[in-house]
Design an enzyme around this catalytic site. Structure first.
Site, PDB file in Angstrom:
ATOM      1  CD  GLU A  13      -2.526  -7.540   2.758  1.00 12.66           C
ATOM      2  OE1 GLU A  13      -2.301  -6.347   2.473  1.00 12.66           O
ATOM      3  OE2 GLU A  13      -3.047  -7.892   3.833  1.00 12.66           O
ATOM      4  CD  GLU A  46       1.653  -5.657   5.545  1.00 10.23           C
ATOM      5  OE1 GLU A  46       2.474  -6.567   5.789  1.00 10.23           O
ATOM      6  OE2 GLU A  46       0.829  -5.715   4.607  1.00 10.23           O
ATOM      7  CB  ALA A  65      -0.885  -0.021   1.238  1.00  9.68           C
TER       8      ALA A  65
HETATM    9  C1  HXC Z   1       5.149   4.418  -1.026  1.00  7.31           C
HETATM   10  C2  HXC Z   1       7.085   3.462  -1.768  1.00  7.31           C
HETATM   11  C3  HXC Z   1       6.670   2.200  -1.279  1.00  7.31           C
HETATM   12  C4  HXC Z   1       5.386   2.123  -0.644  1.00  7.31           C
HETATM   13  C5  HXC Z   1       8.625   1.980  -2.178  1.00  7.31           C
HETATM   14  N1  HXC Z   1       8.291   3.267  -2.306  1.00  7.31           N
HETATM   15  N2  HXC Z   1       7.641   1.300  -1.548  1.00  7.31           N
HETATM   16  N3  HXC Z   1       6.336   4.558  -1.629  1.00  7.31           N
HETATM   17  N4  HXC Z   1       4.677   3.255  -0.538  1.00  7.31           N
HETATM   18  N5  HXC Z   1       4.902   0.961  -0.171  1.00  7.31           N
HETATM   19  C6  HXC Z   1       9.091   4.324  -2.943  1.00  7.31           C
HETATM   20  C7  HXC Z   1      10.290   4.711  -2.096  1.00  7.31           C
HETATM   21  O1  HXC Z   1       9.912   5.619  -1.109  1.00  7.31           O
HETATM   22  C8  HXC Z   1      11.195   5.320  -3.137  1.00  7.31           C
HETATM   23  O2  HXC Z   1      10.763   6.630  -3.409  1.00  7.31           O
HETATM   24  C9  HXC Z   1      10.918   4.470  -4.368  1.00  7.31           C
HETATM   25  O3  HXC Z   1       9.660   3.839  -4.150  1.00  7.31           O
HETATM   26  C10 HXC Z   1      11.949   3.379  -4.584  1.00  7.31           C
HETATM   27  O4  HXC Z   1      12.083   2.648  -3.394  1.00  7.31           O
HETATM   28  P1  HXC Z   1      13.483   2.416  -2.624  1.00  7.31           P
HETATM   29  O5  HXC Z   1      13.153   2.131  -1.211  1.00  7.31           O
HETATM   30  O6  HXC Z   1      14.444   3.538  -2.903  1.00  7.31           O
HETATM   31  O7  HXC Z   1      13.999   1.113  -3.390  1.00  7.31           O
HETATM   32  P2  HXC Z   1      14.886  -0.073  -2.809  1.00  7.31           P
HETATM   33  O8  HXC Z   1      16.015   0.466  -1.980  1.00  7.31           O
HETATM   34  O9  HXC Z   1      15.211  -0.918  -3.986  1.00  7.31           O
HETATM   35  O10 HXC Z   1      13.950  -0.861  -1.824  1.00  7.31           O
HETATM   36  C11 HXC Z   1      12.819  -1.530  -2.326  1.00  7.31           C
HETATM   37  C12 HXC Z   1      11.880  -1.948  -1.138  1.00  7.31           C
HETATM   38  C13 HXC Z   1      11.569  -0.712  -0.277  1.00  7.31           C
HETATM   39  C14 HXC Z   1      12.592  -3.022  -0.311  1.00  7.31           C
HETATM   40  C15 HXC Z   1      10.632  -2.548  -1.772  1.00  7.31           C
HETATM   41  O11 HXC Z   1      11.111   0.333  -1.137  1.00  7.31           O
HETATM   42  C16 HXC Z   1      10.517  -0.970   0.763  1.00  7.31           C
HETATM   43  O12 HXC Z   1      10.818  -1.554   1.813  1.00  7.31           O
HETATM   44  N6  HXC Z   1       9.292  -0.484   0.532  1.00  7.31           N
HETATM   45  C17 HXC Z   1       8.225  -0.553   1.473  1.00  7.31           C
HETATM   46  C18 HXC Z   1       7.686  -1.961   1.543  1.00  7.31           C
HETATM   47  C19 HXC Z   1       6.558  -2.082   2.581  1.00  7.31           C
HETATM   48  O13 HXC Z   1       6.756  -1.766   3.751  1.00  7.31           O
HETATM   49  N7  HXC Z   1       5.359  -2.485   2.131  1.00  7.31           N
HETATM   50  C20 HXC Z   1       4.214  -2.618   2.991  1.00  7.31           C
HETATM   51  C21 HXC Z   1       3.441  -1.340   3.020  1.00  7.31           C
HETATM   52  S1  HXC Z   1       2.112  -1.404   4.165  1.00  7.31           S
HETATM   53  P3  HXC Z   1      11.823   7.840  -3.551  1.00  7.31           P
HETATM   54  O14 HXC Z   1      10.954   9.059  -3.704  1.00  7.31           O
HETATM   55  O15 HXC Z   1      12.648   7.804  -2.330  1.00  7.31           O
HETATM   56  O16 HXC Z   1      12.593   7.495  -4.799  1.00  7.31           O
HETATM   57  C22 HXC Z   1       0.929  -2.257   3.385  1.00  7.31           C
HETATM   58  C23 HXC Z   1      -0.333  -2.435   4.152  1.00  7.31           C
HETATM   59  C24 HXC Z   1      -1.374  -3.108   3.335  1.00  7.31           C
HETATM   60  O17 HXC Z   1       1.039  -2.693   2.282  1.00  7.31           O
HETATM   61  C25 HXC Z   1      -2.699  -2.926   3.991  1.00  7.31           C
HETATM   62  C26 HXC Z   1      -3.864  -3.292   3.110  1.00  7.31           C
HETATM   63  C27 HXC Z   1      -4.100  -2.388   1.967  1.00  7.31           C
END
Ligand code: HXC
Length: 257
Positions: free
Chosen positions: A111, A131, A65
């Site tokens: 999901e 999460e 998300a």
């Molecule tokens: C918003 C996101 C994002 C996300 C990545 N980005 N994931 N923005 N929401 N979920 C953005 C980063 O901020 C970054 O923006 C760009 O995408 C590239 O990501 P990086 O982190 O620089 O890339 P990398 O180092 O290769 O790492 C990849 C990654 C990491 C491991 C996937 O991005 C990450 O951990 N993302 C979050 C994953 C996460 O926590 N997902 C769960 C979310 S909660 P900039 O502007 O800096 O370039 C969820 C709840 C669901 O899903 C509930 C039901 C709907």
């Protein structure tokens, strides 16, 4: 025109929904989920569409998300917006839906992939429910569908401790059904969709509903649902045609009637 997804028609009967927010690794904001829904709504009633593939880019199916959209949310905004109603509608799409996962499928991304019927992956794909690192838990099926798919112990490690799975681990755990080199993943997704697109549409629909009943119900209720769907198919022209074609040693010509 949708802004966060691309729609493709690689073959007759097959449609592709490609998540397309490359700057944020296809993070799922509310508009993206709404656009997926709108596309599926059209496909559900279009008889020319027989199978759908949901995919992302080489780097990301979806990284979850959209955290920037979620960060300011409150209990009341979450309850009022009821975003999960739209996720539920994706789960109710009546035709075969294939998730083709290259790169990361994390959080809401995993999901969303698990909401599909069949998940296939590229060899470098990674799966997780991270999460817990954000102080929350999965909210769109990650504690439920994942547990059904991989069993309790692995699901607990993934949800409680943000354990990531490789494509190989996901295959062994039953989360995905096939793994391919990343560059040919879409080719195989389209081949699979093409096969599904040639099958009897009403039987496919009943088959999907019946397998899904295994997730929703007790065994007794699930068997009853299966039996009811089985009986109903004997009212279709396709059942007559399918069995006649077998007896006449020819290919069936499905009508979806
Ligand atoms: C918003 C996101 C994002 C996300 C990545 N980005 N994931 N923005 N929401 N979920 C953005 C980063 O901020 C970054 O923006 C760009 O995408 C590239 O990501 P990086 O982190 O620089 O890339 P990398 O180092 O290769 O790492 C990849 C990654 C990491 C491991 C996937 O991005 C990450 O951990 N993302 C979050 C994953 C996460 O926590 N997902 C769960 C979310 S909660 P900039 O502007 O800096 O370039 C969820 C709840 C669901 O899903 C509930 C039901 C709907």
């Amino acid at each position: 025109m949708p802004e966060n997804i691309l729609l493709e028609s690689p073959l007759e009967g097959v449609r592709v929904i490609r998540l397309n927010r490359p700057k944020v690794l296809n993070a799922l904001n509310a508009d993206t989920i709404a656009e997926i829904n709108a596309a599926l709504e059209g496909f559900a009633t279009d008889e020319a569409v027989r199978a759908v593939i949901l995919t992302g880019s080489d780097r990301a199916f979806a990284a979850g998300a959209d955290i920037s959209e979620m960060s300011g949310q409150t209990v009341s905004s979450m309850v009022t917006q009821n975003r999960f109603a739209l996720w539920q509608r994706i789960a109710e799409f009546p035709k075969p839906l294939i998730a083709a996962v290259n790169g990361v499928a994390l959080g809401g991304g995993l999901e969303l992939a698990m909401t599909c019927d069949i998940m296939i992956a590229g060899e470098t794909a990674r799966f997780g429910q991270p999460e817990i690192n954000l102080g929350i838990i999965p909210g769109a099926g990650g504690t439920q569908r994942l547990t059904h798919a991989v069993g309790k112990s692995l699901a607990m490690e993934m949800v409680l401790n943000a354990r990531m799975l490789s494509a190989d681990e996901a295959l062994r755990a039953g989360l995905v059904s096939s793994v391919y080199p990343p560059e040919v993943l879409m080719h195989h997704a389209v081949l699979l969709a093409k096969q599904l697109a040639t099958r009897a549409p009403l039987a496919l629909r009943a088959a999907k509903a019946s397998v899904n009943a295994a997730f929703e119900n007790s065994l007794t209720q699930g068997l009853a649902a299966e039996r009811q769907n089985f009986y109903l198919l004997f009212g279709t022209q396709d059942q007559k045609e399918g069995m006649q074609a077998f007896l006449e040693k020819r290919r069936a010509n499905w009508q979806g009637r």
